[in-house]
Enzyme design. Structure first.
Site, PDB file in Angstrom:
ATOM      1  CG  HIS A  16     -34.218  13.906 -17.680  1.00 34.08           C
ATOM      2  ND1 HIS A  16     -34.287  14.750 -17.593  1.00 34.08           N
ATOM      3  CD2 HIS A  16     -34.255  13.257 -16.575  1.00 34.08           C
ATOM      4  CE1 HIS A  16     -34.766  15.091 -16.649  1.00 34.08           C
ATOM      5  NE2 HIS A  16     -33.835  13.400 -15.712  1.00 34.08           N
ATOM      6  CD  GLN A 356     -39.769   0.660 -20.794  1.00 37.30           C
ATOM      7  OE1 GLN A 356     -39.434   0.083 -19.723  1.00 37.30           O
ATOM      8  NE2 GLN A 356     -40.910   1.457 -20.605  1.00 37.30           N
ATOM      9  CG  HIS A 371     -40.364   3.831 -12.281  1.00 34.19           C
ATOM     10  ND1 HIS A 371     -40.357   3.272 -14.001  1.00 34.19           N
ATOM     11  CD2 HIS A 371     -39.838   4.436 -12.228  1.00 34.19           C
ATOM     12  CE1 HIS A 371     -40.038   4.309 -14.580  1.00 34.19           C
ATOM     13  NE2 HIS A 371     -39.328   5.049 -13.525  1.00 34.19           N
ATOM     14  CD1 TRP A 374     -44.685  12.302 -19.782  1.00 36.30           C
ATOM     15  CD2 TRP A 374     -46.033  11.358 -18.414  1.00 36.30           C
ATOM     16  NE1 TRP A 374     -45.510  12.667 -20.166  1.00 36.30           N
ATOM     17  CE2 TRP A 374     -46.650  11.944 -19.607  1.00 36.30           C
ATOM     18  CE3 TRP A 374     -46.639  10.662 -17.949  1.00 36.30           C
ATOM     19  CZ2 TRP A 374     -48.075  11.733 -19.874  1.00 36.30           C
ATOM     20  CZ3 TRP A 374     -48.092  10.666 -17.787  1.00 36.30           C
ATOM     21  CH2 TRP A 374     -48.853  11.445 -18.637  1.00 36.30           C
ATOM     22  CG  ASN A 375     -39.973   9.534 -21.215  1.00 38.90           C
ATOM     23  OD1 ASN A 375     -40.183   9.549 -22.292  1.00 38.90           O
ATOM     24  ND2 ASN A 375     -38.804   9.665 -20.067  1.00 38.90           N
ATOM     25  CB  SER A 376     -42.075   3.578 -17.871  1.00 34.03           C
ATOM     26  OG  SER A 376     -40.802   3.931 -18.368  1.00 34.03           O
ATOM     27  CD  GLU A 379     -41.138   4.264 -23.201  1.00 32.10           C
ATOM     28  OE1 GLU A 379     -40.181   5.281 -24.147  1.00 32.10           O
ATOM     29  OE2 GLU A 379     -41.274   3.719 -22.636  1.00 32.10           O
ATOM     30  CG  ASP A 395     -42.615  12.591 -12.337  1.00 36.71           C
ATOM     31  OD1 ASP A 395     -41.669  11.974 -12.089  1.00 36.71           O
ATOM     32  OD2 ASP A 395     -43.373  12.667 -13.951  1.00 36.71           O
ATOM     33  CD  GLN A 396     -40.809   7.133 -10.350  1.00 38.86           C
ATOM     34  OE1 GLN A 396     -40.474   6.704  -9.617  1.00 38.86           O
ATOM     35  NE2 GLN A 396     -39.626   7.681 -11.005  1.00 38.86           N
TER      36      GLN A 396
END
Ligand code: UDP
Length: 478
Positions: A16, A356, A371, A374-376, A379, A395-396
């Site tokens: 977040h 990362q 996983h 959303w950020n990962s 990115e 949400d994954q």
């Protein structure tokens, strides 16, 4: 444009805070305005561990514009709260306290800023910070929701909470059952957030309360104003064209992503950001280790900042990685470590935390086992890194479906316990890394999406234009 003072408020989790910091920095740079970023005390203390007083405000004058001030609020859990180390009762207690104490403390932050002659002119309330919208509304301050998940996810929650809850709950145990939602392709139950389907885990019901109340804020604002409520979304228009065009007739949706500081700034900005993560960066020299590896050869593995990975899952990952015989860089956080997790078995390196985006940007990385936080996910798309999706919760599952849909990765199959077995992991890694036409197609899609995403954030691109449109709208409200 009148001088703005944006007050961005975020939940105390790394997933977040990262997009909140990136947006804060962009707002400061784009407008020259002062930006205040408010996160809970538990996170503020970890971001700034060497302050004279632990909850002292911090001012970062180098962030561009009028700089960014960090002003914490207490949510009643100043030592932090870990959902997956709790039971359902503790999770509900947390949800209630967070709503009550957080709201009051945040109201105090808003009033203090006003009393100092620096009133907030716009409250940007990120996902789960529903009470910040209440506080702003009570004081007549313009507000905007900052949605830090894909637009698809906003559509799914929106429709679920506006008429589909009963149907989805009725079929929660049927992974292949599909639900029709406006603007979306048929959504299988297995692609919906675990809040809808894992009904046995009462912690999830407590966590979902924050999502529900966030969406409710949009309903309140919609009813009380002739203008549709504004929502900034950390996504890229081109990635979600259909859903953006068809799902939100009564919202003013502005996709402005990807919001990731080191994608924007590089060098100094990246270093500054890295020094304020919630986790301490591993000093094992992973960038040097990467530099010694051939292009596209390394498997990077991270399941994010919150997940608790079972011993069995770790063992399967270890065996699966060994079976690929490819070098790997694996993040195992210090708070998710079992005995023996520190060793890389010769073929790989295990770190506690890394930068990362720098890792994903490195040419040696050929695949990201993720996983699908959303950020990962975003990115990885922005860096052109093909993905193997191992979704865990929230949400994954939906994000994993998007990844497969864009052709930038594959989703690993799991059993009912969500564990991905070694053979399946190795198969998926080869599906995106091997010397085959299918893997080359994934790499081509990844490279193509990377180019589109970079275009979107560049001057004149869709995200850049949408951010400017937001600034115009706010200037006219204020
Ligand atoms: N991250 C990082 N170093 C790591 C692991 C993760 O900087 O070793 C960052 C990652 O870049 C992302 C965030 O932590 O921005 C995790 O957010 P995400 O939404 O992917 O997942 P969450 O942690 O919220 O489940």
């Amino acid at each position: 444009m009148a001088r703005q003072h944006f007050l961005v408020v975020a939940y105390p989790g790394q997933g977040h805070i990262n997009p909140a910091r990136a947006l804060a920095a962009r707002l400061a740079r784009a407008t020259g305005a002062h930006v205040t970023l408010s996160v809970a005390v538990s996170a503020h203390r970890r971001m700034f561990p060497s302050l004279a007083a632990p909850d002292e405000e911090v001012h970062d004058a180098d962030a561009g514009g009028g700089g960014i001030s960090y002003v914490p609020y207490s949510d009643g859990y100043d030592e932090g709260f870990r959902l997956f180390a709790s039971d359902g009762e503790a999770a509900w207690r947390h949800s209630e306290t967070f709503g009550r104490v957080g709201r009051e403390a945040f109201a105090g932050v808003v009033d203090r800023l006003a009393a100092r002659g620096r009133p907030a002119t716009c409250v940007v309330y990120a996902f789960l910070m529903w009470w910040a919208a209440d506080v702003a509304r009570e004081r007549g301050i313009p507000r905007v929701l900052y949605w830090i998940q894909p637009a698809t996810m906003l559509a799914v929650y929106y429709h679920y909470l506006h008429g589909l809850e009963e149907l989805v709950t009725e079929h929660a145990g049927e992974p292949e059952f599909t639900v029709d939602m406006p603007g979306l392709p048929p959504m299988a139950i297995r692609d919906l957030p675990s809040f809808f389907t894992d009904l046995a885990d009462t912690r999830l019901a407590a966590a979902f309360h924050g999502v529900r109340t966030t969406i409710e804020q949009l309903d309140i604002d919609r009813r009380s104003s002739s203008k549709p409520p504004m929502v900034l979304v950390n996504t890229v228009e081109e990635l979600e064209l259909d859903v953006l065009a068809a799902s939100f007739p009564d919202l003013d949706i502005l996709p402005i992503g990807p919001a990731a500081t080191s994608l924007d700034g590089g060098g100094a900005a990246a270093a500054a950001r890295a020094s304020h993560d919630l986790y301490r960066h591993d000093e094992k020299g992973y960038m040097e280790w990467l530099a010694a590896k051939p292009a596209g050869s390394v498997v990077y593995v991270s399941l994010g900042s919150m997940s608790v990975v079972s011993r069995r899952q770790k063992e399967e990952l270890r065996r699966g990685l060994a079976a690929t015989a490819r070098p790997y860089l694996w993040v195992v956080r210090s708070d998710d470590r079992d005995d023996g997790d520190g060793d890389g078995d010769g073929g790989g390196m295990v770190v506690e935390w890394c930068d990362q985006v720098r890792v994903l940007s490195h040419g040696a990385v050929g695949c990201f086992v993720t996983h699908c936080g959303w950020n990962s996910t975003l990115e990885a798309v922005a860096c052109g890194a093909p993905m193997v999706a191992v979704p865990q919760w929230s949400d994954q599952d939906t994000n994993a479906r998007l990844v497969a849909g864009w052709g930038v990765g594959v989703r690993a199959a799991t059993g009912a316990d969500r564990v991905v077995e070694a053979g399946e992991l190795a198969r998926c890694v080869e599906t995106v890394m091997a010397d085959t036409e299918a893997a080359a197609a994934v790499r081509r899609s990844s490279a193509a999406w990377k180019a589109k995403v970079r275009e979107a954030v560049a001057e004149g691109g869709s995200s850049d234009r949408n951010l400017k449109a937001f600034l115009d709208r706010i200037a006219n409200v204020a």
